[in-house]
Enzyme design. Structure first.
Site, mmCIF file in Angstrom:
data_model
loop_
_atom_site.group_PDB
_atom_site.id
_atom_site.type_symbol
_atom_site.label_atom_id
_atom_site.label_comp_id
_atom_site.label_asym_id
_atom_site.label_seq_id
_atom_site.Cartn_x
_atom_site.Cartn_y
_atom_site.Cartn_z
ATOM 1 N N CYS A 1 22.843 -32.111 -14.872
ATOM 2 C CA CYS A 1 23.854 -31.218 -14.306
ATOM 3 C C CYS A 1 24.747 -30.553 -15.340
ATOM 4 O O CYS A 1 24.928 -29.337 -15.331
ATOM 5 C CB CYS A 1 24.746 -31.986 -13.328
ATOM 6 S SG CYS A 1 23.908 -33.183 -12.289
ATOM 7 N N GLU B 1 16.078 -23.027 -11.293
ATOM 8 C CA GLU B 1 17.274 -22.882 -12.131
ATOM 9 C C GLU B 1 16.904 -22.577 -13.575
ATOM 10 O O GLU B 1 17.473 -21.671 -14.203
ATOM 11 C CB GLU B 1 18.118 -24.147 -12.052
ATOM 12 C CG GLU B 1 18.840 -24.318 -10.729
ATOM 13 C CD GLU B 1 19.519 -25.669 -10.581
ATOM 14 O OE1 GLU B 1 20.418 -25.780 -9.734
ATOM 15 O OE2 GLU B 1 19.148 -26.619 -11.323
ATOM 16 N N GLU C 1 34.661 -13.765 3.258
ATOM 17 C CA GLU C 1 35.270 -13.402 4.542
ATOM 18 C C GLU C 1 34.217 -13.150 5.615
ATOM 19 O O GLU C 1 34.506 -13.247 6.812
ATOM 20 C CB GLU C 1 36.177 -12.188 4.388
ATOM 21 C CG GLU C 1 35.468 -10.885 4.085
ATOM 22 C CD GLU C 1 36.433 -9.723 3.954
ATOM 23 O OE1 GLU C 1 37.096 -9.391 4.959
ATOM 24 O OE2 GLU C 1 36.549 -9.166 2.844
ATOM 25 N N TYR D 1 14.480 -26.878 -7.145
ATOM 26 C CA TYR D 1 15.702 -26.293 -7.696
ATOM 27 C C TYR D 1 15.738 -26.377 -9.215
ATOM 28 O O TYR D 1 16.248 -25.465 -9.886
ATOM 29 C CB TYR D 1 16.940 -26.927 -7.067
ATOM 30 C CG TYR D 1 17.230 -28.354 -7.462
ATOM 31 C CD1 TYR D 1 18.056 -28.643 -8.539
ATOM 32 C CD2 TYR D 1 16.684 -29.420 -6.752
ATOM 33 C CE1 TYR D 1 18.331 -29.951 -8.910
ATOM 34 C CE2 TYR D 1 16.946 -30.728 -7.116
ATOM 35 C CZ TYR D 1 17.776 -30.987 -8.193
ATOM 36 O OH TYR D 1 18.020 -32.291 -8.561
ATOM 37 N N HIS E 1 40.768 -10.934 2.455
ATOM 38 C CA HIS E 1 40.141 -9.654 2.131
ATOM 39 C C HIS E 1 40.720 -9.082 0.846
ATOM 40 O O HIS E 1 41.927 -9.200 0.607
ATOM 41 C CB HIS E 1 40.393 -8.663 3.284
ATOM 42 C CG HIS E 1 39.752 -7.335 3.089
ATOM 43 N ND1 HIS E 1 38.402 -7.126 3.234
ATOM 44 C CD2 HIS E 1 40.299 -6.132 2.743
ATOM 45 C CE1 HIS E 1 38.142 -5.860 3.006
ATOM 46 N NE2 HIS E 1 39.276 -5.238 2.705
ATOM 47 N N LYS F 1 22.899 -28.359 -18.098
ATOM 48 C CA LYS F 1 22.261 -27.270 -17.366
ATOM 49 C C LYS F 1 23.295 -26.242 -16.911
ATOM 50 O O LYS F 1 23.084 -25.024 -17.043
ATOM 51 C CB LYS F 1 21.500 -27.832 -16.168
ATOM 52 C CG LYS F 1 20.778 -26.796 -15.332
ATOM 53 C CD LYS F 1 20.140 -27.447 -14.123
ATOM 54 C CE LYS F 1 21.198 -27.983 -13.169
ATOM 55 N NZ LYS F 1 20.607 -28.658 -11.986
ATOM 56 N N CYS G 1 22.671 -36.893 -15.294
ATOM 57 C CA CYS G 1 23.607 -35.811 -14.997
ATOM 58 C C CYS G 1 24.359 -35.363 -16.240
ATOM 59 O O CYS G 1 24.417 -34.179 -16.556
ATOM 60 C CB CYS G 1 24.593 -36.242 -13.916
ATOM 61 S SG CYS G 1 25.804 -34.954 -13.522
#
Length: 452
Positions: free
Chosen positions: A48, A182, A440, A178, A435, A51, A43
């Site tokens: 992670c 990625e 939302e 992934y 908002h 990356k 990681c």
């Protein structure tokens, strides 16, 4: 029998470091840890963290383009990979030092060398020294997997990307998970011409079909060439790069080829089989809910167990192990409803069941909205986001939440709290919208678009 240590951890990644630190600082244990590479593991050093920093770097061309659309006199030059990589290396050095400091401050003794298991209570170090421990924790993580085929030595893995001296002008990314998706987005954003091959029908297998289709369409719209149902037969070295000969009868030349076709548990040569620990098909270590192997004194956490291969899960497993064994607080890591994010462009955030998995389990309602978000709409870009909820018809609980949007990873973290608590669709409905935001939509979806 007197042991040299209460705990010996093999592997200095997130799970092993957390277990060692908690056992020593809070559990009062004598602890040692061996790491043959760099402290921090996949990681921090090869996954992670670097990356995600590359994700940030790759997003600035779009940001500058948007700035012009919003009235700014903005421009962007070429990307300076050597400058970025130098700063990245310094940041990883800083993080590695922080990991080391945390261990030494807790009283953990560090061995910067390979360690293997000699018997149920003995660890053999590469230096030739053997030490004993009441408990041994395996936390050696995973390694990139590149299949064996003609020319496979010409391909690089995801680990190699961070060590590139320069960026290629074009690249073939092989894989549909992934990591592959990625890196396809990252390299495209940094100015590399990207083609992605995947042998399956659609990239991001295992995620919600509608959500992964949305991501794939967005990637194609951005200029990434995705070819599904395609695999590489062989790679050939050329004067300008690498030629890929494929199953669809074509061949194409690229500046480089990146294989991101999964990872395997890093258990080769650890000596576990000799102790009677029968490894899984891909080399994973079977453990129970307490992360304990079939040898009572040996435990394993993180990717090496191939349960849920995410850094936060490894950390939870390591912490639960230390609490249970050294603090007298029996606790198992919770592997239910773990949220995840794919840092493509746009991002995909997901928690709970996909529509496909949920409808096999029980009758469901599907609420979804796809729309052009305010920021990119004003800038004139065709981007679309997706907000999707999977709801149980019987209990009304939200079984799954899937978001495809900029910063979906940030949004899914917050949505995961509600889903983990068992929120119903009506709980979402009672929540007043913030908002104007993209998120939302999660609390304004009134009617199901379909039932199953």
């Amino acid at each position: 029998m007197a042991f040299d240590y209460d705990l010996f951890v093999i592997g200095g990644g997130s799970g092993g470091v957390r277990a060692a630190r908690i056992a020593a600082s809070e559990g009062g244990a004598t602890v040692a840890l061996a790491e043959e590479s760099r402290m921090g593991g996949t990681c921090v050093i090869r996954g992670c963290v670097p990356k995600k920093l590359m994700v940030f770097a790759s997003g600035y061309p779009d940001a500058v383009e948007d700035a012009r659309a919003y009235g700014w006199d903005a421009s962007i030059g070429g990307f300076d990979w050597p400058a970025f990589r130098g700063k990245l290396d310094r940041e990883l050095d800083r993080l590695e030092a922080a990991y080391r400091s945390g261990l030494t401050s807790a009283g953990v003794e560090i061995f910067d060398e390979r360690a293997t298991v000699a018997d149920a209570h003995t660890v053999a170090l590469a230096s030739g020294r053997k030490v004993t421990a009441k408990h041994i924790l395996i936390a050696t993580g995973g390694r990139p997997f590149v299949p064996d085929f003609p020319g496979c030595e010409l391909a690089m893995s995801s680990d190699d990307v961070f060590q590139l001296e320069s960026l290629p002008t074009s690249i073939l990314v092989v894989g549909g998970g992934y990591i592959a998706s990625e890196f396809a987005c990252i390299l495209h954003g940094l100015g590399v011409e990207v083609c992605q091959f995947y042998r399956g029908a659609q990239i991001l297998r295992g995620f919600d079909d509608e959500a992964r289709g949305h991501v794939a369409s967005a990637m194609i719209d951005r200029g990434i060439h995705i070819k599904c149902g395609t695999d590489v037969i062989r790679l050939e070295k050329t004067e300008r790069g690498v030629r890929a000969v494929t199953t669809d009868g074509s061949d194409q030349e690229f500046g480089a080829v990146l294989y991101a076709t999964g990872r395997r548990p890093n258990t080769r040569g650890l000596g576990l089989e000799a102790l009677g620990i029968e490894l899984g098909r891909h080399g994973q270590i079977p453990v129970d809910g307490w992360s304990q192997t079939s040898v009572p004194s040996i435990y394993a956490v993180g990717d090496v167990t191939d349960r849920i291969n995410l850094t936060p899960v490894a950390i939870r497993e390591g912490h639960a192990f230390a609490d249970t064994v050294f603090k007298g607080e029996p606790r198992q890591a919770d592997h239910e409803l773990v949220a995840s994010a794919v840092f493509t462009q746009p991002e995909l955030g997901s928690v709970g069941l996909s529509e496909e998995a949920a409808r096999e389990q029980e009758p469901i309602e599907v609420y979804a909205a796809a729309f052009r978000p305010m920021q990119s709409l004003f800038a004139g870009r065709p981007d679309r986001v997706l907000m999707k909820l999977i709801v149980s018809q019987a209990s009304r609980k939200v079984l799954g939440c899937h978001i495809v949007a900029p910063n979906a990873g940030e949004m899914i973290q917050l949505a995961a709290i509600a889903v983990k608590m068992g929120a119903t669709k009506e709980d979402f409905d009672r929540t007043v919208a913030v908002h104007p935001t993209m998120a939302e939509e999660l609390v304004t979806l009134r009617k199901p678009i379909r039932t199953a």
